[in-house]
Design a protein around this motif. Structure first.
Motif, PDB file in Angstrom:
ATOM      1  N   LEU A  33       0.861  -1.184   0.000  1.00  0.00           N
ATOM      2  CA  LEU A  33       0.000   0.000   0.000  1.00  0.00           C
ATOM      3  C   LEU A  33       0.895   1.231   0.000  1.00  0.00           C
ATOM      4  CD1 LEU A  33      -2.732  -0.953   2.659  1.00  0.00           C
ATOM      5  CD2 LEU A  33      -2.853  -1.162   0.174  1.00  0.00           C
ATOM      6  N   GLY A  34       0.664   2.128  -0.904  1.00  0.00           N
ATOM      7  CA  GLY A  34       1.531   3.291  -1.045  1.00  0.00           C
ATOM      8  C   GLY A  34       2.519   3.079  -2.180  1.00  0.00           C
ATOM      9  N   ASP A  35       3.484   3.983  -2.266  1.00  0.00           N
ATOM     10  CA  ASP A  35       4.427   3.954  -3.389  1.00  0.00           C
ATOM     11  C   ASP A  35       5.855   4.117  -2.867  1.00  0.00           C
ATOM     12  OD1 ASP A  35       5.479   3.946  -5.923  1.00  0.00           O
ATOM     13  OD2 ASP A  35       5.081   6.079  -6.278  1.00  0.00           O
ATOM     14  N   PRO A  36       6.409   3.044  -2.258  1.00  0.00           N
ATOM     15  CA  PRO A  36       7.780   3.167  -1.752  1.00  0.00           C
ATOM     16  C   PRO A  36       8.772   3.341  -2.891  1.00  0.00           C
ATOM     17  CG  PRO A  36       7.029   0.878  -1.660  1.00  0.00           C
ATOM     18  CD  PRO A  36       5.841   1.696  -2.042  1.00  0.00           C
ATOM     19  N   ARG A  37       9.674   4.297  -2.728  1.00  0.00           N
ATOM     20  CA  ARG A  37      10.660   4.610  -3.762  1.00  0.00           C
ATOM     21  C   ARG A  37      12.061   4.292  -3.235  1.00  0.00           C
ATOM     22  NH1 ARG A  37       8.332   7.843  -7.718  1.00  0.00           N
ATOM     23  NH2 ARG A  37       6.237   8.626  -7.195  1.00  0.00           N
ATOM     24  N   GLY A  38      12.694   3.336  -3.850  1.00  0.00           N
ATOM     25  CA  GLY A  38      14.049   2.971  -3.470  1.00  0.00           C
ATOM     26  C   GLY A  38      14.095   1.939  -2.362  1.00  0.00           C
ATOM     27  N   ASP A  39      15.302   1.414  -2.142  1.00  0.00           N
ATOM     28  CA  ASP A  39      15.476   0.329  -1.176  1.00  0.00           C
ATOM     29  C   ASP A  39      15.088   0.740   0.236  1.00  0.00           C
ATOM     30  OD1 ASP A  39      16.353  -1.251  -3.186  1.00  0.00           O
ATOM     31  OD2 ASP A  39      18.460  -1.339  -2.553  1.00  0.00           O
ATOM     32  N   ALA A  40      15.443   1.941   0.653  1.00  0.00           N
ATOM     33  CA  ALA A  40      15.181   2.356   2.032  1.00  0.00           C
ATOM     34  C   ALA A  40      13.688   2.388   2.325  1.00  0.00           C
ATOM     35  CB  ALA A  40      15.809   3.727   2.295  1.00  0.00           C
ATOM     36  N   GLU A  41      12.894   2.913   1.403  1.00  0.00           N
ATOM     37  CA  GLU A  41      11.453   2.968   1.627  1.00  0.00           C
ATOM     38  C   GLU A  41      10.822   1.578   1.514  1.00  0.00           C
ATOM     39  OE1 GLU A  41       9.298   5.952  -0.450  1.00  0.00           O
ATOM     40  OE2 GLU A  41      10.526   7.603   0.302  1.00  0.00           O
ATOM     41  N   GLU A  42      11.335   0.727   0.632  1.00  0.00           N
ATOM     42  CA  GLU A  42      10.826  -0.644   0.561  1.00  0.00           C
ATOM     43  C   GLU A  42      11.116  -1.395   1.860  1.00  0.00           C
ATOM     44  OE1 GLU A  42      11.574  -3.093  -2.850  1.00  0.00           O
ATOM     45  OE2 GLU A  42      11.929  -1.342  -4.115  1.00  0.00           O
ATOM     46  N   PHE A  43      12.315  -1.198   2.365  1.00  0.00           N
ATOM     47  CA  PHE A  43      12.701  -1.819   3.634  1.00  0.00           C
ATOM     48  C   PHE A  43      11.788  -1.337   4.755  1.00  0.00           C
ATOM     49  CE2 PHE A  43      15.431  -1.762   7.489  1.00  0.00           C
ATOM     50  CZ  PHE A  43      15.719  -3.118   7.586  1.00  0.00           C
ATOM     51  N   HIS A  44      11.573  -0.026   4.821  1.00  0.00           N
ATOM     52  CA  HIS A  44      10.709   0.528   5.868  1.00  0.00           C
ATOM     53  C   HIS A  44       9.287   0.001   5.730  1.00  0.00           C
ATOM     54  CE1 HIS A  44       8.526   3.486   8.328  1.00  0.00           C
ATOM     55  NE2 HIS A  44       9.684   3.658   8.952  1.00  0.00           N
ATOM     56  N   ALA A  45       8.825  -0.183   4.515  1.00  0.00           N
ATOM     57  CA  ALA A  45       7.467  -0.709   4.308  1.00  0.00           C
ATOM     58  C   ALA A  45       7.313  -2.102   4.904  1.00  0.00           C
ATOM     59  CB  ALA A  45       7.134  -0.724   2.811  1.00  0.00           C
ATOM     60  N   LEU A  46       8.361  -2.907   4.829  1.00  0.00           N
ATOM     61  CA  LEU A  46       8.311  -4.242   5.433  1.00  0.00           C
ATOM     62  C   LEU A  46       8.333  -4.162   6.953  1.00  0.00           C
ATOM     63  CD1 LEU A  46      10.732  -6.101   3.004  1.00  0.00           C
ATOM     64  CD2 LEU A  46       8.297  -6.605   3.317  1.00  0.00           C
ATOM     65  N   LEU A  47       9.137  -3.252   7.501  1.00  0.00           N
ATOM     66  CA  LEU A  47       9.139  -3.069   8.963  1.00  0.00           C
ATOM     67  C   LEU A  47       7.769  -2.623   9.451  1.00  0.00           C
ATOM     68  CD1 LEU A  47      12.551  -1.236   9.654  1.00  0.00           C
ATOM     69  CD2 LEU A  47      12.114  -3.654   9.195  1.00  0.00           C
ATOM     70  N   LEU A  48       7.187  -1.654   8.758  1.00  0.00           N
ATOM     71  CA  LEU A  48       5.883  -1.132   9.163  1.00  0.00           C
ATOM     72  C   LEU A  48       4.790  -2.176   8.959  1.00  0.00           C
ATOM     73  CD1 LEU A  48       4.189   1.189  10.200  1.00  0.00           C
ATOM     74  CD2 LEU A  48       4.179   2.171   7.890  1.00  0.00           C
ATOM     75  N   GLY A  49       4.880  -2.932   7.884  1.00  0.00           N
ATOM     76  CA  GLY A  49       3.892  -3.979   7.643  1.00  0.00           C
ATOM     77  C   GLY A  49       3.897  -5.033   8.730  1.00  0.00           C
ATOM     78  N   THR A  50       5.079  -5.403   9.199  1.00  0.00           N
ATOM     79  CA  THR A  50       5.172  -6.371  10.292  1.00  0.00           C
ATOM     80  C   THR A  50       4.525  -5.826  11.556  1.00  0.00           C
ATOM     81  OG1 THR A  50       7.227  -7.235   9.359  1.00  0.00           O
ATOM     82  CG2 THR A  50       6.757  -7.778  11.655  1.00  0.00           C
ATOM     83  N   ALA A  51       4.759  -4.545  11.838  1.00  0.00           N
ATOM     84  CA  ALA A  51       4.147  -3.925  13.010  1.00  0.00           C
ATOM     85  C   ALA A  51       2.623  -3.897  12.889  1.00  0.00           C
ATOM     86  CB  ALA A  51       4.696  -2.509  13.195  1.00  0.00           C
ATOM     87  N   CYS A  52       2.116  -3.688  11.676  1.00  0.00           N
ATOM     88  CA  CYS A  52       0.662  -3.696  11.471  1.00  0.00           C
ATOM     89  C   CYS A  52       0.084  -5.101  11.673  1.00  0.00           C
ATOM     90  CB  CYS A  52       0.327  -3.182  10.075  1.00  0.00           C
ATOM     91  SG  CYS A  52       0.558  -1.399   9.857  1.00  0.00           S
ATOM     92  N   VAL A  53       0.774  -6.123  11.175  1.00  0.00           N
ATOM     93  CA  VAL A  53       0.329  -7.499  11.418  1.00  0.00           C
ATOM     94  C   VAL A  53       0.301  -7.780  12.918  1.00  0.00           C
ATOM     95  CG1 VAL A  53       0.941  -9.936  11.121  1.00  0.00           C
ATOM     96  CG2 VAL A  53       1.075  -8.380   9.175  1.00  0.00           C
ATOM     97  N   GLU A  54       1.324  -7.319  13.613  1.00  0.00           N
ATOM     98  CA  GLU A  54       1.404  -7.545  15.056  1.00  0.00           C
ATOM     99  C   GLU A  54       0.230  -6.880  15.784  1.00  0.00           C
ATOM    100  OE1 GLU A  54       5.074  -7.583  18.171  1.00  0.00           O
ATOM    101  OE2 GLU A  54       4.902  -5.805  16.889  1.00  0.00           O
ATOM    102  N   ARG A  55      -0.090  -5.653  15.399  1.00  0.00           N
ATOM    103  CA  ARG A  55      -1.226  -4.986  16.046  1.00  0.00           C
ATOM    104  C   ARG A  55      -2.520  -5.719  15.744  1.00  0.00           C
ATOM    105  NH1 ARG A  55      -2.759   1.509  16.139  1.00  0.00           N
ATOM    106  NH2 ARG A  55      -4.914   1.263  16.854  1.00  0.00           N
ATOM    107  N   LEU A  56      -2.686  -6.215  14.524  1.00  0.00           N
ATOM    108  CA  LEU A  56      -3.888  -6.967  14.182  1.00  0.00           C
ATOM    109  C   LEU A  56      -3.964  -8.266  14.971  1.00  0.00           C
ATOM    110  CD1 LEU A  56      -6.440  -7.209  12.502  1.00  0.00           C
ATOM    111  CD2 LEU A  56      -5.048  -8.157  10.641  1.00  0.00           C
ATOM    112  N   CYS A  57      -2.824  -8.888  15.246  1.00  0.00           N
ATOM    113  CA  CYS A  57      -2.812 -10.087  16.084  1.00  0.00           C
ATOM    114  C   CYS A  57      -3.414  -9.778  17.457  1.00  0.00           C
ATOM    115  CB  CYS A  57      -1.391 -10.616  16.247  1.00  0.00           C
ATOM    116  SG  CYS A  57      -0.676 -11.405  14.789  1.00  0.00           S
TER     117      CYS A  57
END
Length: 494
Positions: free
Chosen positions: A352-376
């Protein structure tokens, strides 16, 4: 008065993992005195995954000998063993392995799952997990019975072989390892009628006791092999995930340990059995009268390792933090399929969103994991599990301080990072109960906190709409039940 929680006492924790056998010696104040490990090797062939049970004992004995070098034998008060959940073998009446160890993720018994669920479905529903899974121990046992011919065999869980060797005779299994073999945790017995309908012979299965029960003492032969003094009490242990929970000190009702490794695993404590109509959360029996609900996601740090193999993660983290990006990547570790906080075999990664470059793609995975954790946590709250107690973060992902802080911000709750959070340490804490202290007393004295991270309220407010968009996308794709999404939104509005 017992000296179990003083520097004079030494407690041993023994851990059988997938890749290594580990022994730690911890004193009664939680100071790690020594640790040693030996590698374990396995064989994989398609869905099959086996190990040689003889190697479990030789590796663990060698690790014990090294860990106990220089420690006075009279200081050792007890030991406990954990192992992988669902790993089983057949042994003869003298405890000699007759088959390889069928590992926790061995999938050869998929065709036997239906038989186990037809005969025992009513019991599994009462226990809250609703159905046996293909890699659980009971389907594997049915496969072994159909594909071997050992009339006097005994079914052993991985830890049972070690406690047999330590005691010099067969001792009881613990409820944690017996759960996936069909043990009835509510009535604390094997469901004999249901097992008989599956063709499981009487006398094949071990006696079972709760974790923390003293099973016996170390025999002379085992003392020679391990350097553990003869007469040392052997305490019934737990599965590796529950052992790590003890090591993190998450034992009071509402307390949780979130283990971020290849996948995300949550383990908590509850005063009551948590039943899940969706079958993605199941409970272990804790020491005393507690229940230990938990679930294992298919999302986690494995998605980072797959996307950024060999990367300098410290440098990438610094760059990612600087971006301030709110793009979210759903961090499934495999090609597809989710098992917690919802069951969706057809789930696939998305962004979701438009990550540009490796740093933003990496951050998107960190944030996505945190969102899964909150949903748990929102899903667990939806089931009626207590979730408002202290939260500890462990696993390899917890070593990334920014990621831990991001998780605290998304969750909107403080988190603590234990100093030594591992399964073997948890078993050392449990072993201390052999001296008469309670598990809660042992954990309070022996589990040390490395750091506490508090959420930034402004960041929580900024990230909550991002989380809700993530929940909405899961619902739109048909993977998350609308009732769970509504509950998550209601929690966010409180």
């Amino acid at each position: 008065m017992s000296d179990a929680l003083t520097t004079d006492a030494v407690h041993l924790g023994l851990d059988l993992g997938t890749q290594s056998a580990r022994a730690v010696a911890v004193d009664g104040t939680g100071r790690l005195l020594a640790a040693a490990s030996r590698p374990l090797t396995g064989r994989r062939d398609g869905v099959r995954h086996e190990q040689d049970p003889a190697q479990w004992w030789s590796a663990l004995a060698a690790a014990c000998r090294e860990a106990l070098t220089g420690i006075a034998p009279e200081r050792i008060r007890g030991l406990a063993v954990d192992a992988t959940s669902g790993t089983v073998l057949l042994a003869d009446p003298q405890g000699h392995p007759l088959t390889p160890g069928l590992m926790y993720d061995d999938g050869r018994a998929r065709a036997y799952t239906a038989r186990a669920n037809r005969a025992g479905g009513e019991v599994w529903r009462e226990l809250g997990y609703r159905a046996m899974q293909p890699t659980w121990a009971l389907p594997k046992l049915l496969w072994l019975l159909d594909n071997t011919d050992f009339p006097d065999a005994r079914l052993l869980h991985q830890a049972d072989l070690i406690t047999w060797r330590l005691a010099g005779h067969q001792v009881a299994a613990d409820t944690g390892h017996a759960l996936k073999t069909g043990y009835d945790l509510v009535h604390e017995r094997w469901p004999d009628a249901e097992l008989a309908r599956m063709g499981v012979p009487a006398g094949l299965l071990p006696d079972v006791v709760r974790p923390g029960t003293v099973l016996g003492t170390v025999c002379a032969d085992a003392a020679d092999a391990t350097s553990v003094p003869a007469g040392t009490p052997i305490v019934a242990g737990m599965t590796d995930g529950c052992a790590a929970q003890i090591g993190a000190g998450a034992l009071t009702p509402g307390a949780w340990n979130s283990v971020l490794g290849t996948t995300l695993v949550l383990k908590g404590a509850s005063p009551h059995l948590v039943r899940d109509p969706g079958g993605v959360v199941y409970c272990h029996r804790g020491p005393g009268g507690t229940w230990l609900p938990g679930g294992a996601s298919s999302s986690g740090a494995g998605a980072v390792a797959r996307r950024f193999p060999g990367a300098d993660l410290d440098a990438l983290t610094a760059r990612a933090e600087a971006t301030g990006s709110t793009a979210v990547a759903y961090p499934l570790t495999g090609g597809g399929g989710e098992r917690f906080p919802f069951r969706a075999p057809d789930a696939t990664p998305f962004v979701l969103g438009d990550p540009r470059g490796d740093a933003e793609e990496f951050h998107a995975l960190l944030l996505g994991t945190a969102c899964v954790e909150r949903l748990c946590f929102d899903y667990l709250d939806h089931l009626g599990a207590p979730v408002d107690g202290p939260l500890t973060l462990t696993g390899g992902g917890a070593r990334n301080r920014y990621w831990s802080r991001l998780r605290a911000d998304v969750l909107g709750r403080p988190v603590t990072l234990p100093e030594h959070a591992e399964s073997a340490t948890g078993m050392a804490v449990l072993a201390a109960t052999a001296s008469g202290v309670t598990l809660e007393e042992a954990a309070a004295a022996m589990v040390r906190t490395r750091e506490r991270l508090d959420p930034d309220p402004s960041r929580t407010a900024r990230l909550t709409p991002v989380y809700l968009d993530f929940v909405d996308e899961l619902t739109r794709r048909g993977w998350l039940e609308p009732a769970v999404a509504t509950h998550a939104r209601g929690k966010a509005e409180q």
